[in-house]
Scaffold this motif. Structure first.
Motif, mmCIF file in Angstrom:
data_model
loop_
_atom_site.group_PDB
_atom_site.id
_atom_site.type_symbol
_atom_site.label_atom_id
_atom_site.label_comp_id
_atom_site.label_asym_id
_atom_site.label_seq_id
_atom_site.Cartn_x
_atom_site.Cartn_y
_atom_site.Cartn_z
ATOM 1 N N UNK A 63 0.839 -1.202 0.000
ATOM 2 C CA UNK A 63 0.000 0.000 0.000
ATOM 3 C C UNK A 63 0.872 1.249 0.000
ATOM 4 N N UNK A 64 1.902 1.254 0.836
ATOM 5 C CA UNK A 64 2.779 2.425 0.919
ATOM 6 C C UNK A 64 3.434 2.712 -0.426
ATOM 7 N N UNK A 65 3.872 1.680 -1.116
ATOM 8 C CA UNK A 65 4.516 1.883 -2.415
ATOM 9 C C UNK A 65 3.534 2.387 -3.463
ATOM 10 N N UNK A 66 2.287 2.009 -3.355
ATOM 11 C CA UNK A 66 1.310 2.427 -4.362
ATOM 12 C C UNK A 66 1.095 3.939 -4.342
ATOM 13 N N UNK A 67 1.196 4.565 -3.156
ATOM 14 C CA UNK A 67 0.972 6.012 -3.140
ATOM 15 C C UNK A 67 2.254 6.830 -2.902
ATOM 16 N N UNK A 68 3.398 6.172 -2.698
ATOM 17 C CA UNK A 68 4.654 6.904 -2.530
ATOM 18 C C UNK A 68 5.711 6.464 -3.542
ATOM 19 N N UNK A 90 4.244 -3.763 -9.716
ATOM 20 C CA UNK A 90 3.599 -5.076 -9.826
ATOM 21 C C UNK A 90 3.682 -5.831 -8.503
ATOM 22 N N UNK A 91 4.865 -5.814 -7.889
ATOM 23 C CA UNK A 91 5.037 -6.537 -6.632
ATOM 24 C C UNK A 91 4.214 -5.897 -5.521
ATOM 25 N N UNK A 92 4.105 -4.567 -5.520
ATOM 26 C CA UNK A 92 3.268 -3.893 -4.523
ATOM 27 C C UNK A 92 1.813 -4.342 -4.648
ATOM 28 N N UNK A 93 1.335 -4.462 -5.877
ATOM 29 C CA UNK A 93 -0.040 -4.945 -6.091
ATOM 30 C C UNK A 93 -0.193 -6.378 -5.586
ATOM 31 N N UNK A 94 0.814 -7.214 -5.826
ATOM 32 C CA UNK A 94 0.765 -8.594 -5.334
ATOM 33 C C UNK A 94 0.732 -8.636 -3.804
ATOM 34 N N UNK A 95 1.453 -7.737 -3.158
ATOM 35 C CA UNK A 95 1.444 -7.678 -1.692
ATOM 36 C C UNK A 95 0.056 -7.338 -1.162
ATOM 37 N N UNK A 96 -0.617 -6.412 -1.829
ATOM 38 C CA UNK A 96 -1.969 -6.040 -1.411
ATOM 39 C C UNK A 96 -2.935 -7.199 -1.662
ATOM 40 N N UNK A 97 -2.767 -7.861 -2.798
ATOM 41 C CA UNK A 97 -3.646 -8.999 -3.122
ATOM 42 C C UNK A 97 -3.505 -10.110 -2.087
ATOM 43 N N UNK A 98 -2.273 -10.424 -1.677
ATOM 44 C CA UNK A 98 -2.086 -11.508 -0.712
ATOM 45 C C UNK A 98 -2.669 -11.135 0.652
#
Length: 358
Positions: A150-155, A277-285
């Motif tokens: 989440x942090x990476x998605x907005x920062x 991409x990896x940030x999205x995977x972290x949120x999905x998991x």
């Protein structure tokens, strides 16, 4: 320098020859080939996991853990032990590749994190991890990496704009690295098999404002060290979970090349798309873990997970605020030094004619 970098790669190739020789020996023993083929799905999953391990601040266990625990419904302790085992090959291979290519590392924080982890991980594995219930292990992993995503998605834009190369002799970075290595080693790595890489990376990019080209290789090296240490402690204690060997046998030959490939490819393509991409995977998991454990999280469980997620994000924001303040101080000192130097030059030029005349 380029010639020396290429020449030093012979040590990495020697490591590959040694590893694949040992792996082939193990496969040819008894029914181990059938055992490796039986776990082919883990090898496929770790093809992605090993690339992420080399190109992002996330160990291969970041993919291996949720695949085993969430997809295959295995115990969380198996996911942790597999993370140690597979990263001891993939992350070590990537670290050797990084060192052989002479990539820049944040040595101050790395030295501190190595010392802190060395002291804390054995105690964490032997004393702390056995006290943590399986559900807590699963949710701890999900929340920690979910908050990271989440942090990476907005920062992400701000994180990728950092250009500082780091101070190799900074005592503050050493102390921060030591504290993070000790805390993460005892409370996070011992329970989930990953985590110190992410925390050291977060401190480097948020607190020290270090370039990703330095921060990510540093996170790879510290996770490689912690994984090898975890393997040693688990082996000496004889405390491996059943099923680790078969999954490791299938995945190890993939990660030995996959993680260094991530290091190389991302240097050509850039890190922003991979991190996204990896940030999205972290949120999905994280969402996946909450859905799979919705019965256990009924009542106060859901709000507690949300509170833990917010606390992690506040921690990241606190590091960022400290880092911005530190960056401004560093900029002010640099401007003062430049102004002082310019003033000294101006005075020297003013006095020069008089000195010559005298």
């Amino acid at each position: 320098m380029k010639f020396l970098a290429r020449l030093s790669l012979r040590y990495w190739f020697a490591w590959l020859v040694l590893f694949y020789g040992v792996w082939l020996f193990l496969v040819l023993q008894g029914d181990n080939l059938a055992l490796a083929l039986e776990h082919w799905s883990m090898a496929l999953a770790m093809a992605l996991g090993s690339y992420a391990a080399g190109s992002t601040p996330m160990g291969g266990g970041t993919v291996g853990f949720p695949v085993l625990v969430l997809l295959f419904d295995m115990p969380a302790s198996l996911g942790r032990d597999f993370s140690f085992a597979v990263q001891s090959i993939g992350m070590v291979s990537a670290s050797l590749f990084i060192l052989c290519r002479r990539q820049a590392l944040a040595w101050s924080m790395l030295r501190g994190a190595l010392l802190g982890s060395l002291l804390a991980i054995p105690a964490g594995i032997l004393l702390f991890a056995p006290l943590i219930p399986e559900l807590w292990v699963k949710l701890s992993f999900a929340v920690l990496w979910g908050s990271f995503g989440v942090f990476h998605l907005y920062r992400l834009a701000e994180i990728t704009d950092c250009e500082h190369k780091g101070d190799p002799q900074c005592p503050t970075d050493f102390r921060v690295g030591f504290l993070l290595g000790a805390f993460a080693g005892f409370c996070v790595v011992s329970v989930t098999g990953v985590g110190v890489d992410m925390l050291v990376y977060a401190a480097l990019v948020l607190l020290s404002r270090v370039d990703l080209k330095v921060a990510i290789p540093t996170s790879v090296v510290i996770m490689a060290f912690c994984s090898v240490l975890g393997v040693l402690v688990k082996s000496l204690a004889g405390d491996w979970q059943p099923g680790v060997f078969g999954n490791w046998l299938a995945a190890a030959p993939v990660v030995a090349l996959g993680a260094p490939l991530g290091v190389f490819v991302v240097s050509l393509l850039g890190r922003k798309p991979t991190l996204l991409i990896v940030a999205l995977l972290c949120v999905v998991q994280l969402v996946w873990a909450c859905v799979s454990e919705r019965q256990a999280l009924s009542g106060l469980g859901g709000p507690l997970v949300l509170l833990a997620l917010l606390l992690c994000l506040l921690g990241f924001e606190w590091l960022r605020a400290l880092g911005l303040r530190r960056e401004h101080s560093r900029g002010a000192i640099s401007e003062f030094a430049s102004a002082t130097e310019a003033e000294a030059v101006s005075i020297e030029e003013t006095l020069a004619p008089g000195v010559k005349a005298g």
